[in-house]
Structure formats: structure tokens, C-alpha cells
Design a protein around this motif. Structure first.
Motif, PDB file in Angstrom:
ATOM      1  N   VAL A  59      10.244   6.181   5.790  1.00  0.00           N
ATOM      2  CA  VAL A  59      10.035   7.031   6.960  1.00  0.00           C
ATOM      3  C   VAL A  59       9.331   6.241   8.063  1.00  0.00           C
ATOM      4  CG1 VAL A  59       9.050   9.213   7.776  1.00  0.00           C
ATOM      5  CG2 VAL A  59       9.842   9.016   5.401  1.00  0.00           C
ATOM      6  N   LEU A  60       8.343   5.464   7.689  1.00  0.00           N
ATOM      7  CA  LEU A  60       7.605   4.659   8.649  1.00  0.00           C
ATOM      8  C   LEU A  60       8.448   3.486   9.150  1.00  0.00           C
ATOM      9  CD1 LEU A  60       4.226   4.569   6.685  1.00  0.00           C
ATOM     10  CD2 LEU A  60       4.717   5.925   8.717  1.00  0.00           C
ATOM     11  N   VAL A  61       9.208   2.871   8.254  1.00  0.00           N
ATOM     12  CA  VAL A  61      10.054   1.739   8.652  1.00  0.00           C
ATOM     13  C   VAL A  61      11.083   2.175   9.683  1.00  0.00           C
ATOM     14  CG1 VAL A  61      11.789   0.097   7.835  1.00  0.00           C
ATOM     15  CG2 VAL A  61       9.699   0.469   6.502  1.00  0.00           C
ATOM     16  N   ARG A  62      11.700   3.336   9.471  1.00  0.00           N
ATOM     17  CA  ARG A  62      12.690   3.834  10.431  1.00  0.00           C
ATOM     18  C   ARG A  62      12.075   4.090  11.804  1.00  0.00           C
ATOM     19  NH1 ARG A  62      14.449   6.915   5.869  1.00  0.00           N
ATOM     20  NH2 ARG A  62      13.404   8.774   6.670  1.00  0.00           N
ATOM     21  N   ALA A  63      10.791   4.403  11.816  1.00  0.00           N
ATOM     22  CA  ALA A  63      10.097   4.667  13.079  1.00  0.00           C
ATOM     23  C   ALA A  63       9.613   3.387  13.749  1.00  0.00           C
ATOM     24  CB  ALA A  63       8.922   5.604  12.835  1.00  0.00           C
ATOM     25  N   GLY A  64       9.838   2.251  13.110  1.00  0.00           N
ATOM     26  CA  GLY A  64       9.462   0.977  13.706  1.00  0.00           C
ATOM     27  C   GLY A  64       8.003   0.602  13.537  1.00  0.00           C
ATOM     28  N   VAL A  65       7.306   1.208  12.578  1.00  0.00           N
ATOM     29  CA  VAL A  65       5.900   0.890  12.348  1.00  0.00           C
ATOM     30  C   VAL A  65       5.797  -0.553  11.856  1.00  0.00           C
ATOM     31  CG1 VAL A  65       3.837   1.469  11.010  1.00  0.00           C
ATOM     32  CG2 VAL A  65       5.330   3.292  11.866  1.00  0.00           C
ATOM     33  N   ASP A  66       4.875  -1.305  12.443  1.00  0.00           N
ATOM     34  CA  ASP A  66       4.793  -2.740  12.166  1.00  0.00           C
ATOM     35  C   ASP A  66       3.826  -3.097  11.051  1.00  0.00           C
ATOM     36  OD1 ASP A  66       2.425  -2.112  13.407  1.00  0.00           O
ATOM     37  OD2 ASP A  66       2.523  -3.696  14.914  1.00  0.00           O
ATOM     38  N   ASP A  67       3.475  -2.163  10.208  1.00  0.00           N
ATOM     39  CA  ASP A  67       2.553  -2.393   9.106  1.00  0.00           C
ATOM     40  C   ASP A  67       3.215  -3.243   8.023  1.00  0.00           C
ATOM     41  OD1 ASP A  67       0.208  -2.106   7.669  1.00  0.00           O
ATOM     42  OD2 ASP A  67       0.741  -0.154   6.841  1.00  0.00           O
ATOM     43  N   THR A  68       2.391  -3.844   7.176  1.00  0.00           N
ATOM     44  CA  THR A  68       2.900  -4.526   5.992  1.00  0.00           C
ATOM     45  C   THR A  68       2.144  -4.010   4.776  1.00  0.00           C
ATOM     46  OG1 THR A  68       1.321  -6.377   5.968  1.00  0.00           O
ATOM     47  CG2 THR A  68       3.277  -6.603   7.371  1.00  0.00           C
ATOM     48  N   VAL A  69       2.817  -4.018   3.633  1.00  0.00           N
ATOM     49  CA  VAL A  69       2.176  -3.578   2.399  1.00  0.00           C
ATOM     50  C   VAL A  69       1.061  -4.541   2.011  1.00  0.00           C
ATOM     51  CG1 VAL A  69       2.551  -3.099  -0.048  1.00  0.00           C
ATOM     52  CG2 VAL A  69       4.231  -2.334   1.631  1.00  0.00           C
ATOM     53  N   ASP A  70       1.214  -5.821   2.342  1.00  0.00           N
ATOM     54  CA  ASP A  70       0.152  -6.779   2.041  1.00  0.00           C
ATOM     55  C   ASP A  70      -1.126  -6.444   2.795  1.00  0.00           C
ATOM     56  OD1 ASP A  70       1.687  -8.211   0.247  1.00  0.00           O
ATOM     57  OD2 ASP A  70       2.332  -9.705   1.719  1.00  0.00           O
ATOM     58  N   ASP A  71      -0.991  -6.051   4.060  1.00  0.00           N
ATOM     59  CA  ASP A  71      -2.171  -5.636   4.831  1.00  0.00           C
ATOM     60  C   ASP A  71      -2.806  -4.392   4.210  1.00  0.00           C
ATOM     61  OD1 ASP A  71      -2.148  -7.669   6.675  1.00  0.00           O
ATOM     62  OD2 ASP A  71      -1.099  -6.520   8.223  1.00  0.00           O
ATOM     63  N   ALA A  72      -1.955  -3.459   3.794  1.00  0.00           N
ATOM     64  CA  ALA A  72      -2.470  -2.231   3.183  1.00  0.00           C
ATOM     65  C   ALA A  72      -3.196  -2.533   1.880  1.00  0.00           C
ATOM     66  CB  ALA A  72      -1.324  -1.253   2.938  1.00  0.00           C
ATOM     67  N   LEU A  73      -2.655  -3.456   1.095  1.00  0.00           N
ATOM     68  CA  LEU A  73      -3.296  -3.813  -0.163  1.00  0.00           C
ATOM     69  C   LEU A  73      -4.631  -4.518   0.095  1.00  0.00           C
ATOM     70  CD1 LEU A  73      -3.177  -3.870  -3.234  1.00  0.00           C
ATOM     71  CD2 LEU A  73      -1.869  -5.997  -3.076  1.00  0.00           C
ATOM     72  N   ARG A  74      -4.673  -5.335   1.111  1.00  0.00           N
ATOM     73  CA  ARG A  74      -5.933  -5.992   1.478  1.00  0.00           C
ATOM     74  C   ARG A  74      -6.986  -4.938   1.835  1.00  0.00           C
ATOM     75  NH1 ARG A  74      -7.383  -8.796   6.515  1.00  0.00           N
ATOM     76  NH2 ARG A  74      -5.356  -8.137   7.284  1.00  0.00           N
ATOM     77  N   TYR A  75      -6.568  -3.944   2.597  1.00  0.00           N
ATOM     78  CA  TYR A  75      -7.479  -2.844   2.946  1.00  0.00           C
ATOM     79  C   TYR A  75      -7.936  -2.094   1.700  1.00  0.00           C
ATOM     80  CZ  TYR A  75      -8.895   1.833   4.381  1.00  0.00           C
ATOM     81  OH  TYR A  75      -9.579   3.020   4.512  1.00  0.00           O
ATOM     82  N   TYR A  76      -6.997  -1.724   0.860  1.00  0.00           N
ATOM     83  CA  TYR A  76      -7.318  -0.914  -0.312  1.00  0.00           C
ATOM     84  C   TYR A  76      -8.301  -1.633  -1.229  1.00  0.00           C
ATOM     85  CZ  TYR A  76      -6.240   2.948  -3.496  1.00  0.00           C
ATOM     86  OH  TYR A  76      -6.317   4.077  -4.278  1.00  0.00           O
ATOM     87  N   ARG A  77      -8.051  -2.918  -1.453  1.00  0.00           N
ATOM     88  CA  ARG A  77      -8.934  -3.685  -2.323  1.00  0.00           C
ATOM     89  C   ARG A  77     -10.316  -3.851  -1.701  1.00  0.00           C
ATOM     90  NH1 ARG A  77      -4.633  -8.222  -4.574  1.00  0.00           N
ATOM     91  NH2 ARG A  77      -4.029  -7.061  -6.445  1.00  0.00           N
ATOM     92  N   ALA A  78     -10.367  -3.992  -0.376  1.00  0.00           N
ATOM     93  CA  ALA A  78     -11.660  -4.126   0.293  1.00  0.00           C
ATOM     94  C   ALA A  78     -12.489  -2.859   0.141  1.00  0.00           C
ATOM     95  CB  ALA A  78     -11.445  -4.444   1.778  1.00  0.00           C
ATOM     96  N   VAL A  79     -11.843  -1.710   0.156  1.00  0.00           N
ATOM     97  CA  VAL A  79     -12.545  -0.429   0.075  1.00  0.00           C
ATOM     98  C   VAL A  79     -12.895  -0.078  -1.373  1.00  0.00           C
ATOM     99  CG1 VAL A  79     -12.289   2.054   0.447  1.00  0.00           C
ATOM    100  CG2 VAL A  79     -11.556   0.447   2.218  1.00  0.00           C
ATOM    101  N   VAL A  80     -11.937  -0.214  -2.270  1.00  0.00           N
ATOM    102  CA  VAL A  80     -12.134   0.206  -3.664  1.00  0.00           C
ATOM    103  C   VAL A  80     -12.910  -0.842  -4.452  1.00  0.00           C
ATOM    104  CG1 VAL A  80     -10.972   0.908  -5.799  1.00  0.00           C
ATOM    105  CG2 VAL A  80     -10.033   1.593  -3.571  1.00  0.00           C
ATOM    106  N   GLY A  81     -12.724  -2.113  -4.109  1.00  0.00           N
ATOM    107  CA  GLY A  81     -13.407  -3.177  -4.836  1.00  0.00           C
ATOM    108  C   GLY A  81     -12.866  -3.326  -6.246  1.00  0.00           C
TER     109      GLY A  81
END
Length: 510
Positions: A59-81
Motif C-alpha cells: 500500500v505504501l509502495v504504490r503511494a510512492g513512499v520512499d521508506d526502506t525496511v532497513d531504516d525501519a529495522l534500524r529504528y525498531y532495534r534502537a527503540v526496543v534494544g
């Protein structure tokens, strides 16, 4: 219900568990769903948004969102530890996109973007524009066939007696879409008012469960496995006390049958548990029935402690704010109720955009002294039992912050979520328009998040770290992959759906 039953997959619960039931049926397995209440959907159905935090999904890809799963994983690991296994964290963050692709291949499912900022916007990899969050599109209840009229909620219907709308939205929409997709599936059997009370274990393998309906017990055998996704134990005050979960069952937003029976059954079968003192926290606006209900989106006001001083960033994401409140309670500086202090610039109601349970008539709050007012700040201090000079100093200091646009004490307004409900304007709104007002608050939760330890396929682990054959868990029955944090809106629902789906795929051998 009469006599025993044998199926491929037994699913206990009907919120995120429905993703497991649906997947198992779609992959050719016979499924029985048991739900302890008279409606499907659990706490999931109470969610006004019903969001899923799935970075990089179609859904996000079709909308042209420029996020990457690697960035999201970096965020998640930084928060959850390292509070939860890195393998589980990566499975969740990377798995959501594939699940949405799987569901979108079925015409019963449709999704849309609902921007919702990550809750730790200063963490590396955070997305402040909310483009990791999607929700189900609405669906008419009449499409649900044999399941029509059987979706739990909304909260105003159950708590205030408001009519249940015919159009399913928010969490109810996705619950409804799963039920719609299974309505004509003969391999799916569902039993309401039927609780799982014990597991059948043979030669170390879970081969079924004992369920109870109208006081009668029977056994359902499961050739491939049993999925436990019955919610948390937030409605069980004895278990809350046993595991040190703050708050009370009275103030939870969890579905009424979330009492930990599945947890107990799995523990008796040798399951290991984790995070049992944790919940999804929030401030709770106290309503005339005496219950504190989950509240968020504060567009003004300040919280004060027993000494009339601020103690937190009032605009922080609700779980972060809830944890600050609990920390202040543990330190002895906050007692219940504590108070939101505000003014009359927007009328008598406190500046809360999302109460989850709608406001009752104003006079009911006044009559129970849950809302009080005075012509002066000192007079308001007398009404809420704090020192007048202290409250005057607190309001004066906060008004200075508002004039400068910077909160030197708690950084209110510095993070994206702080400004998400003010049109990106500062949430530092001065308190200077009499009469001055205060509303009583407590602590609420969206359910406990401690539960059974699992691997990446949702297989329940024993106390030695080995999978218990035939036993799976997801949702709040599973120890949360997010550990002691709440990284972003849609994490509880997203993880529940994904690990239920993975459990079913494992049972199906794919």
C-alpha cells in the motif's frame, strides 16, 4: 456443541487470531475457532484506527513512499534494544509487507494509508510523517454472512449503550473482513461463548484443548496444532498482582474475557513466559462510572502531581506518557487521581481529542467532582488539594514556555508525535483564560503484553528454550516482540496478525 471434535487447527481467540484461522483455511486446513465471549474481535475491535505498522508494505509502495525496511529495522532495534530476541524483531519488521501482499490477493481485503508518526521520533531511522502505518478500509456488516452482527464493539456501544453502526470501521473493519473471507468456507467452524480452559498434551506434544461452553466441557483435537491468541490477562486482578502489573482490571480497555486462562494452560504445559509485568499503558480520563479510560491527543493542559508541579511531557505518545506516570507513582510524587489543569479557552471539556469512550454529559463529571473549576489558579489549587503557591508557580512557568515555544522542563513539542494533533503547531498552549479548570485522570492500559515466549514461527518455547510441538501463540498471549516499549501505532495489532499468520503457515508446512 456436543461430543468431541477433531480438526487440523484449533484457534483460541478471535482478534489477531483470525489471521491464523484465515491463513490455515486458505492453505487447505480445517479450522475451529473458539471465542470466550458472545462476539468476535477482542480488544482489536475496540481500536478506532485498527492500524498496522508494516514498513514498506505494498500500500505504501504504490503511494510512492520512499521508506526502506532497513531504516525501519534500524529504528525498531534502537527503540526496543536487546530486551527481545533480534530474530523476532527482524521477523516482525520485515514480515508485514509480505502479509499485506498475501491478503491483497484476496478481494475480501482492502487497505489505505493512515499517517501516524513513530513514537520515538529522535531515534535513528524514525519516520515522522507516519508513512509506516495502514488501516483496513471500512466494510458493511451485512457482507459478513453467517458472521453478520457478531463483531464486538465499538466501545460506546458496549459502555454507553450507543447503537452499533452498520458500517464496520477501524479495528472492527479488519475483523469483519477476516470473517467475511471465511463466511462461506465450510472448513471453518466457530464457537462463541466457548473458552479454552486446558491443553491436551500427549508424549510432550499439544494435541488439542479442553473447552467450556455453558458449564459443559469437551475436547477438541488438533492434528496440526493449537494457536493461543486470546489476549492478555488484564481483567484478572489476581494475576496482575501476582506478576506486578500496575493498575486495575476496572481501568483496562481490554476485552472482557481477557483473564489469562490460556496463559495458565500453557504454563501448565511447560511454556516459558516473559514480560509478565508489562502492559500497553496510557493516561486514563476518569469517567462518571469511575473507570479510567485510555485517552490521547491532548491539545492543551498540563498534568500536575500531588505538589502541584508538572512531571511529564503531556503530549508524548501515550505509552511513553503512561510509563512516566507510573514512575512518578512509584516515586510517591503522583497519587490517584492526578489532575489535568487547563483553562476555558475551548469550553468546559478537557482538551482531549480522543477519549475512546465518549464524554458523558458534563453535569455528571461535575456531580462526581471529576471536573472542577475556580475563578483563580489559587482557587483551583484548593479544589484539587495542592498548594496554591506551587500551582501558581507551575502555571506561570508553563505560560512562559508557551510564550517562547520551548518547554525547558520536559521538551513538550520537540518530537513529531507531540505535534501530530495540533496541525504541527506547538502544543504549549497557555493557561490564562478563566475560569480555570481541572479534570481527574488515572492510569489505563490497552491490555497486558506479557506472555508465552515464542520463536519466529510463533511456536511456544518451553523453559529450556525448545519449541513445544503443536503449540503456538500470538497477540497479547505471546510475549510482545516490542519488549518494554511501544515503537509506533499499529505495533500490537501488526505483530498479532503477523505471528498468527506465521503460526498457520508453519502448521501448513509452508
Amino acid at each position: 456443541m456436543s461430543g468431541d471434535e477433531t480438526v487440523d487447527v484449533l484457534v483460541a481467540g478471535s482478534a489477531g487470531a483470525l489471521a491464523g484461522a484465515y491463513t490455515a483455511a486458505r492453505e487447505g486446513l480445517s479450522v475451529t475457532i473458539v471465542e470466550a465471549t458472545d462476539r468476535f474481535g477482542g480488544t482489536f475491535a475496540y481500536s478506532g484506527g485498527g492500524g498496522m505498522w508494516y514498513p514498506g508494505n505494498p500500500v505504501l509502495v504504490r503511494a510512492g513512499v520512499d521508506d526502506t525496511v532497513d531504516d525501519a529495522l534500524r529504528y525498531y532495534r534502537a527503540v526496543v534494544g536487546d530486551r527481545t530476541p533480534a530474530e523476532l524483531q527482524e521477523t516482525y519488521v520485515r514480515g508485514g509487507a509480505a502479509l499485506i501482499d498475501y491478503l491483497e490477493r484476496d478481494e475480501h481485503f482492502a487497505f489505505k494509508i493512515l499517517p501516524w508518526p513513530d513514537y520515538y521520533s529522535s531515534a535513528p531511522g524514525a519516520r515522522t510523517d507516519g508513512m509506516r502505518h495502514i488501516v483496513s478500509k471500512a466494510v458493511p456488516d451485512e457482507r459478513l454472512g453467517r458472521f453478520a452482527g457478531l463483531v464486538r464493539g465499538p466501545l460506546d456501544h458496549e459502555r454507553l449503550g450507543a447503537p452499533a453502526p452498520d458500517l464496520l470501521t477501524g479495528g472492527r473493519a479488519l475483523v469483519g473482513r477476516f470473517l467475511w473471507a471465511m463466511a462461506d468456507e465450510p472448513a471453518v467452524t466457530a464457537h462463541l461463548n466457548t473458552a479454552l480452559v486446558d491443553l491436551v498434551v500427549e508424549d510432550g506434544r499439544v494435541t488439542g484443548a479442553v473447552v467450556e461452553h455453558d458449564g459443559a466441557r469437551r475436547t477438541i483435537r488438533a492434528r496440526r496444532g493449537v494457536l493461543l491468541a486470546t489476549g492478555g490477562f488484564e481483567h484478572n486482578d489476581a494475576m496482575r498482582t501476582e506478576y506486578g502489573v500496575p493498575g486495575a482490571a476496572r481501568d483496562t480497555m481490554g476485552a472482557p474475557a481477557n483473564d489469562g486462562r490460556a496463559h495458565r494452560a500453557a504454563i501448565a504445559a511447560g511454556a516459558a513466559v516473559d514480560l509478565m509485568d508489562q502492559a500497553w499503558w496510557s493516561p486514563g480520563l476518569i469517567h462518571p462510572d469511575g473507570r479510567a479510560a485510555f485517552a490521547l491527543c491532548f491539545t492543551g493542559g498540563i498534568f500536575v502531581d500531588r505538589d502541584g508541579r508538572r512531571f511529564a511531557n503531556e503530549s508524548a505518545a501515550y505509552d511513553r506518557l503512561g510509563r512516566e506516570i507510573l514512575a512518578a507513582m512509584a516515586a510517591g510524587t503522583v497519587t490517584l487521581p492526578y489532575w489535568m489543569v487547563y483553562d476555558s479557552r475551548s469550553g468546559e471539556q478537557p482538551p482531549v481529542m480522543a477519549t475512546n469512550v465518549s464524554f458523558s454529559p458534563t453535569e455528571q463529571y461535575r456531580a462526581r467532582r471529576l471536573w472542577v473549576q475556580a475563578d483563580t489558579v489559587a482557587g483551583l489549587a484548593d479544589e484539587i488539594g495542592v498548594a496554591p503557591a506551587a500551582l501558581e508557580n507551575t502555571v506561570r512557568r508553563f505560560n512562559d514556555f508557551a510564550a517562547r515555544g520551548v518547554d525547558d522542563d520536559f521538551g513538550r513539542g520537540a518530537e513529531a508525535f507531540d505535534r501530530a494533533f495540533t496541525g504541527d503547531a506547538s502544543p504549549l498552549v497557555p493557561i490564562d483564560t478563566p475560569p480555570y479548570r481541572a479534570a481527574a485522570f488515572g492510569v489505563s492500559d490497552l491490555g497486558t503484553k506479557g506472555g508465552l515466549r515464542t520463536d519466529r514461527d510463533a511456536r511456544v518455547l518451553d523453559t529450556s528454550g525448545r519449541p513445544i510441538p503443536g503449540l503456538y501463540a500470538a497477540g497479547n498471549t505471546m510475549a510482545a516482540v516490542s519488549g518494554e516499549t511501544y515503537p509506533g501505532g499499529g505495533n500490537p495489532i501488526g505483530a498479532s496478525l503477523l505471528f498468527s499468520h506465521r503460526a498457520a503457515r508453519h502448521m501448513a508446512g509452508i
